[in-house]
Design an enzyme around this catalytic site. Structure first.
Site, PDB file in Angstrom:
ATOM      1  N   ALA A  73      10.438 -18.274  -1.092  1.00 54.93           N
ATOM      2  CA  ALA A  73      11.697 -17.512  -0.989  1.00 54.93           C
ATOM      3  C   ALA A  73      11.760 -16.354  -1.981  1.00 54.93           C
ATOM      4  O   ALA A  73      12.824 -15.779  -2.194  1.00 54.93           O
ATOM      5  CB  ALA A  73      12.878 -18.446  -1.208  1.00 54.93           C
ATOM      6  N   GLU A 123       4.524 -10.534  -1.485  1.00 59.02           N
ATOM      7  CA  GLU A 123       3.751  -9.995  -2.614  1.00 59.02           C
ATOM      8  C   GLU A 123       2.613 -10.944  -2.969  1.00 59.02           C
ATOM      9  O   GLU A 123       1.476 -10.517  -3.202  1.00 59.02           O
ATOM     10  CB  GLU A 123       4.670  -9.762  -3.823  1.00 59.02           C
ATOM     11  CG  GLU A 123       5.724  -8.700  -3.534  1.00 59.02           C
ATOM     12  CD  GLU A 123       6.474  -8.265  -4.778  1.00 59.02           C
ATOM     13  OE1 GLU A 123       7.123  -9.119  -5.413  1.00 59.02           O
ATOM     14  OE2 GLU A 123       6.402  -7.081  -5.132  1.00 59.02           O
ATOM     15  N   GLU A 143      14.887  -6.989  -0.836  1.00 66.85           N
ATOM     16  CA  GLU A 143      15.201  -6.369  -2.133  1.00 66.85           C
ATOM     17  C   GLU A 143      16.346  -5.376  -2.006  1.00 66.85           C
ATOM     18  O   GLU A 143      17.203  -5.286  -2.897  1.00 66.85           O
ATOM     19  CB  GLU A 143      13.949  -5.678  -2.698  1.00 66.85           C
ATOM     20  CG  GLU A 143      12.926  -6.626  -3.311  1.00 66.85           C
ATOM     21  CD  GLU A 143      12.004  -7.295  -2.289  1.00 66.85           C
ATOM     22  OE1 GLU A 143      12.205  -7.119  -1.067  1.00 66.85           O
ATOM     23  OE2 GLU A 143      11.084  -8.005  -2.722  1.00 66.85           O
TER      24      GLU A 143
HETATM   25  C1  1HE Z   1      16.921 -19.887  -4.291  1.00 61.49           C
HETATM   26  C2  1HE Z   1      16.181 -18.829  -3.708  1.00 61.49           C
HETATM   27  C3  1HE Z   1      15.838 -17.721  -4.534  1.00 61.49           C
HETATM   28  C4  1HE Z   1      16.566 -20.294  -2.170  1.00 61.49           C
HETATM   29  N1  1HE Z   1      16.222 -17.769  -5.822  1.00 61.49           N
HETATM   30  N2  1HE Z   1      17.270 -19.871  -5.570  1.00 61.49           N
HETATM   31  N3  1HE Z   1      14.752 -13.757  -2.330  1.00 61.49           N
HETATM   32  C5  1HE Z   1      15.749 -13.840  -1.411  1.00 61.49           C
HETATM   33  O1  1HE Z   1      16.625 -13.006  -1.363  1.00 61.49           O
HETATM   34  C6  1HE Z   1      15.708 -15.013  -0.488  1.00 61.49           C
HETATM   35  C7  1HE Z   1      16.889 -15.936  -0.752  1.00 61.49           C
HETATM   36  N4  1HE Z   1      16.773 -17.174  -0.008  1.00 61.49           N
HETATM   37  C8  1HE Z   1      17.118 -17.288   1.312  1.00 61.49           C
HETATM   38  O2  1HE Z   1      17.445 -16.309   1.984  1.00 61.49           O
HETATM   39  C9  1HE Z   1      17.069 -18.662   1.904  1.00 61.49           C
HETATM   40  O3  1HE Z   1      17.107 -19.615   0.834  1.00 61.49           O
HETATM   41  C10 1HE Z   1      15.806 -18.955   2.757  1.00 61.49           C
HETATM   42  C11 1HE Z   1      15.880 -18.116   4.057  1.00 61.49           C
HETATM   43  C12 1HE Z   1      14.519 -18.624   2.003  1.00 61.49           C
HETATM   44  C13 1HE Z   1      15.761 -20.457   3.093  1.00 61.49           C
HETATM   45  O4  1HE Z   1      17.002 -20.880   3.646  1.00 61.49           O
HETATM   46  P1  1HE Z   1      17.387 -22.425   3.673  1.00 61.49           P
HETATM   47  O5  1HE Z   1      18.653 -22.536   4.446  1.00 61.49           O
HETATM   48  O6  1HE Z   1      16.208 -23.230   4.118  1.00 61.49           O
HETATM   49  O7  1HE Z   1      17.612 -22.849   2.127  1.00 61.49           O
HETATM   50  P2  1HE Z   1      18.896 -22.595   1.194  1.00 61.49           P
HETATM   51  O8  1HE Z   1      19.932 -23.622   1.457  1.00 61.49           O
HETATM   52  O9  1HE Z   1      19.325 -21.181   1.273  1.00 61.49           O
HETATM   53  O10 1HE Z   1      18.272 -22.794  -0.250  1.00 61.49           O
HETATM   54  C14 1HE Z   1      17.974 -24.079  -0.790  1.00 61.49           C
HETATM   55  C15 1HE Z   1      18.147 -23.989  -2.284  1.00 61.49           C
HETATM   56  O11 1HE Z   1      17.178 -23.061  -2.805  1.00 61.49           O
HETATM   57  C16 1HE Z   1      19.511 -23.443  -2.705  1.00 61.49           C
HETATM   58  O12 1HE Z   1      19.803 -23.986  -3.986  1.00 61.49           O
HETATM   59  P3  1HE Z   1      20.816 -25.242  -4.107  1.00 61.49           P
HETATM   60  O13 1HE Z   1      20.884 -25.501  -5.578  1.00 61.49           O
HETATM   61  O14 1HE Z   1      22.113 -24.788  -3.494  1.00 61.49           O
HETATM   62  O15 1HE Z   1      20.185 -26.378  -3.335  1.00 61.49           O
HETATM   63  C17 1HE Z   1      19.224 -21.957  -2.889  1.00 61.49           C
HETATM   64  O16 1HE Z   1      20.143 -21.327  -3.760  1.00 61.49           O
HETATM   65  C18 1HE Z   1      17.847 -22.011  -3.503  1.00 61.49           C
HETATM   66  N5  1HE Z   1      17.137 -20.765  -3.316  1.00 61.49           N
HETATM   67  N6  1HE Z   1      15.985 -19.105  -2.399  1.00 61.49           N
HETATM   68  C19 1HE Z   1      16.919 -18.811  -6.310  1.00 61.49           C
HETATM   69  N7  1HE Z   1      15.125 -16.704  -4.076  1.00 61.49           N
HETATM   70  C20 1HE Z   1       9.372  -9.327  -8.679  1.00 61.49           C
HETATM   71  S1  1HE Z   1      10.337  -8.622  -7.518  1.00 61.49           S
HETATM   72  C21 1HE Z   1      10.528  -9.750  -6.222  1.00 61.49           C
HETATM   73  C22 1HE Z   1      11.826  -9.485  -5.562  1.00 61.49           C
HETATM   74  C23 1HE Z   1      12.217 -10.554  -4.638  1.00 61.49           C
HETATM   75  O17 1HE Z   1      11.547 -11.535  -4.430  1.00 61.49           O
HETATM   76  S2  1HE Z   1      13.723 -10.290  -3.898  1.00 61.49           S
HETATM   77  C24 1HE Z   1      13.879 -11.593  -2.764  1.00 61.49           C
HETATM   78  C25 1HE Z   1      14.646 -12.747  -3.322  1.00 61.49           C
END
Ligand code: 1HE
Length: 270
Positions: A73, A123, A143
């Site tokens: 993610a 990445e 992003e």
């Molecule tokens: C997270 C993250 C995360 C999940 N950072 N905690 N990345 C994003 O913008 C992607 C963000 N994530 C999502 O859009 C979704 O989580 C998914 C499509 C990947 C998966 O969805 P799903 O329904 O299977 O899972 P969920 O319920 O959204 O997430 C489960 C848990 O993981 C939940 O935490 P919880 O404590 O409520 O159980 C989420 O908050 C956590 N979680 N993704 C932190 N990314 C060096 S530059 C790089 C720049 C980037 O990578 S920007 C992209 C960031």
């Protein structure tokens, strides 16, 4: 050929955000934060670098996967809250070091993708040498939505696979590509059914592990660098690389084997 994996020992066994197993010449490295969809925090990125610079000598190819329903993610957004500008630069540079350890490490790395391959996911995947996408794979670069920019090498590596225009579209509009669109645009080289990725990649990794080590090293180290050079510089480096690999005993042995008809022909297994 089916590989029988056993947990890695020593330093690699202590990397708690990864799961690392080894089967002879092939290592299987798994991002292992499934509850957070394998979001990349600082500790995980540091462990990934430690892993790839400390793979056992006997390992000649690695497979990178993600535990749970998603490959990755991306950046762990919970760590992004109060970072200063200079901390941001250093953070990005630390990601570059990890991605370089994958791309320019000792062994070729094959990623098996499924579910979300998002942000830092593409990445990491683009630092690997071959990508096998399972049908559930979807690619996103959110992003723009998050108000940030790629920082883990994505701006340099993703356009080399899919082009600047595709990356621009994905970052500006939030466009998500499915496994087949990713294949068409070069984000993966293979698409297989869900659950079939590991078998496919084991077969590829075994083939790679059977290559002459210096030849594989030249492919991994020289090809991306030559692609970054002017044509004239690239051709010069190609000549040096060709001469070095041809001079190796392994090459001479393999060519003799073809000439005495004991080696496999192209397209036929040995
Ligand atoms: C997270 C993250 C995360 C999940 N950072 N905690 N990345 C994003 O913008 C992607 C963000 N994530 C999502 O859009 C979704 O989580 C998914 C499509 C990947 C998966 O969805 P799903 O329904 O299977 O899972 P969920 O319920 O959204 O997430 C489960 C848990 O993981 C939940 O935490 P919880 O404590 O409520 O159980 C989420 O908050 C956590 N979680 N993704 C932190 N990314 C060096 S530059 C790089 C720049 C980037 O990578 S920007 C992209 C960031």
């Amino acid at each position: 050929m089916s590989l029988v994996f056993a947990p890695a020992t020593g330093l690699l066994a202590g990397l708690d955000l990864l799961r690392i197993d080894v089967a002879g010449a092939v290592a299987h490295v798994r991002l292992n934060r499934p509850a957070k969809r394998n979001a990349l925090n600082d500790a995980l990125m540091a462990q990934l670098r430690t892993c790839f610079i400390n793979l056992p000598e006997a390992v000649h190819a690695a497979v990178l996967t993600g535990a749970g329903d998603h490959f990755c993610a991306g950046l762990d957004l919970s760590e992004l809250t109060e970072r200063s500008v200079s901390e941001g630069v250093m953070h990005s540079r630390s990601w570059h070091a990890t991605m370089d350890a994958i791309q320019f490490g000792r062994v070729p790395v094959i990623a098996v993708l499924h579910g979300a391959v998002v942000g830092g996911g593409p990445e990491i995947a683009s630092s690997c040498h071959i990508r096998v996408a399972q049908a559930s794979t979807f690619y996103g670069l959110p992003e723009g939505q998050r108000g940030i920019f790629v920082g883990g090498g994505g701006s340099a590596r993703v356009p080399r696979l899919a082009g600047v225009t595709t990356m621009t579209d994905m970052m500006l509009t939030g466009r998500v590509l499915d496994a087949h669109e990713g294949l068409q645009r070069g984000l993966s080289q293979y698409v297989v059914a869900d659950g079939a990725g590991f078998a496919k990649v084991s077969q590829l990794a075994s083939r790679i592990a059977g290559n002459a080590p210096l030849s594989t090293f030249a492919v991994v180290q020289a090809l991306p660098r030559i692609a970054d050079m002017s044509q004239s510089d690239g051709l010069f480096v190609e000549s040096l690389t060709a001469a070095i690999t041809q001079g190796d005993d392994a090459a001479k042995k393999r060519i003799r084997a073809f000439l005495d008809k004991s080696a496999a022909k192209v397209g036929k297994s040995g």
